[in-house]
Design an enzyme around this catalytic site. Structure first.
Site, PDB file in Angstrom:
ATOM      1  N   THR A   1       0.819  -1.209   0.000  1.00 25.78           N
ATOM      2  CA  THR A   1       0.000   0.000   0.000  1.00 25.78           C
ATOM      3  C   THR A   1       0.852   1.258   0.000  1.00 25.78           C
ATOM      4  O   THR A   1       2.007   1.252   0.408  1.00 25.78           O
ATOM      5  CB  THR A   1      -0.930   0.038   1.229  1.00 25.78           C
ATOM      6  OG1 THR A   1      -0.136   0.002   2.430  1.00 25.78           O
ATOM      7  CG2 THR A   1      -1.905  -1.129   1.222  1.00 25.78           C
TER       8      THR A   1
ATOM      9  N   GLU B   1      -4.868   4.992   2.885  1.00 24.75           N
ATOM     10  CA  GLU B   1      -4.001   3.865   2.551  1.00 24.75           C
ATOM     11  C   GLU B   1      -4.551   3.174   1.308  1.00 24.75           C
ATOM     12  O   GLU B   1      -5.679   2.686   1.317  1.00 24.75           O
ATOM     13  CB  GLU B   1      -3.945   2.893   3.723  1.00 24.75           C
ATOM     14  CG  GLU B   1      -2.975   1.746   3.552  1.00 24.75           C
ATOM     15  CD  GLU B   1      -2.915   0.878   4.803  1.00 24.75           C
ATOM     16  OE1 GLU B   1      -1.843   0.334   5.088  1.00 24.75           O
ATOM     17  OE2 GLU B   1      -3.958   0.732   5.474  1.00 24.75           O
TER      18      GLU B   1
END
Length: 310
Positions: free
Chosen positions: A204, A252
């Site tokens: 991420t 994220e």
């Protein structure tokens, strides 16, 4: 476009067309006003957006005032709309207490205004006592023209930043995007997270939004991320990541088919559709399974979504 901030003495010597407003975001209502500004530009006038470096309402409350666009985001939004000057006036006590007529005269004197283009809801001066009727009254004496633009509406309601903020607060991203005319986005520099995504097989990118940035409800969203000249599909979690003991609010994003080192780069995460609320899972395996489901749902939702410019 020239952006002017922190300069209370800025002046323009060329004849201008000036529009007033908060200009939080660049929504479809703003675009209608800017179309009329563009018409006056063809007559040889330089164009000016006059707004404030902080919402006037921020001086009246101790509560945070969240914005659709932070200052860097606003600069990006307005950089390619053909405006010559974007002036953010410091919201000083002098400005706050200025009578409406004094405010108009100040604008005419400092910015050589030959035309005001305003919406029907335009308010200015102390206690917001000035409106377009006052502009009409003052126009002959100060030698300027007034163009009043009817508000663009959706479902019988004026399109406004307030309307859009309400929809974002509800998680109605698709509707907010339609009112904006582009996908709502969050801009920031990629920073190091806990690297848990790599462990789970879903690397991420993490950005931490400014404190005054309006965020939708914590949860998972179908998204696209702009990195340089690339636009990459993904799935984004906004929240505190309760499963792994997170505390600070982060954005994220797991990008599909992407695993490059882009730490420190500035990106724009565009949101397209709300998938589910943020949850605390009993285990990392349960979290991994949920991410796989989220990714599949995001792929489905993004398949028919147009790519927008901002």
């Amino acid at each position: 476009m020239i952006f002017i901030r922190n300069n209370p003495d800025f002046t323009i010597s060329e004849p201008t067309v000036l529009t007033l407003g908060k200009f939080d975001g660049l929504h479809m209502g703003h675009k209608k006003i800017l179309e009329h500004v563009a018409k006056k530009q063809t007559e040889g006038l330089k164009s000016v957006i006059f707004t404030f470096d902080a919402p006037p309402s921020a001086s009246l409350t101790d509560s945070p005032v969240y914005q659709l666009t932070t200052l860097p985001e606003k600069e990006l939004c307005f950089s390619n709309v053909g405006i010559d000057y974007f002036y953010e006036s410091p919201f000083t006590d002098e400005i706050r207490l200025m009578s409406p007529r004094s405010f108009v005269k100040m604008c005419v004197d400092r910015f050589h205004v030959k035309c005001f283009v305003v919406g029907t809801d335009c308010k200015f001066g102390h206690k917001r006592a000035g409106d377009y009727n006052m502009l009409y009254e003052m126009a002959p004496g100060l030698g300027f023209e007034v163009v009043v633009v009817e508000k663009k509406q959706y479902e019988g309601r004026d399109i406004s930043s307030t309307f859009i903020r309400e929809e974002i607060n509800k998680g109605n991203i698709e509707k907010a995007n339609m009112l904006l005319g582009y996908p709502f986005f969050i801009m920031g520099k990629i920073k190091h997270g806990q690297s848990l995504g790599h462990t789970l097989g879903f690397p991420t990118l993490n950005i931490y939004p400014q404190e005054d940035k309006l965020l939708p409800p914590f949860g998972v969203y179908a998204s696209r991320t702009v990195i340089g000249d690339r636009i990459i599909d993904g799935v984004t979690n906004i929240g505190v990541r309760p499963t792994v003991g997170g505390e600070s609010v982060s954005v994220e994003t797991n990008l599909f088919d992407f695993d490059e080192d882009v730490y420190g780069k500035e990106v724009r995460v565009r949101l397209y559709s709300y998938i589910r609320p943020e949850r605390k899972f009993a285990s990392l395996d349960e979290l991994k399974s949920a991410i796989e489901d989220d990714k599949a749902e995001a792929v489905h939702r993004l398949r028919e979504t147009l790519i927008n410019l901002i």
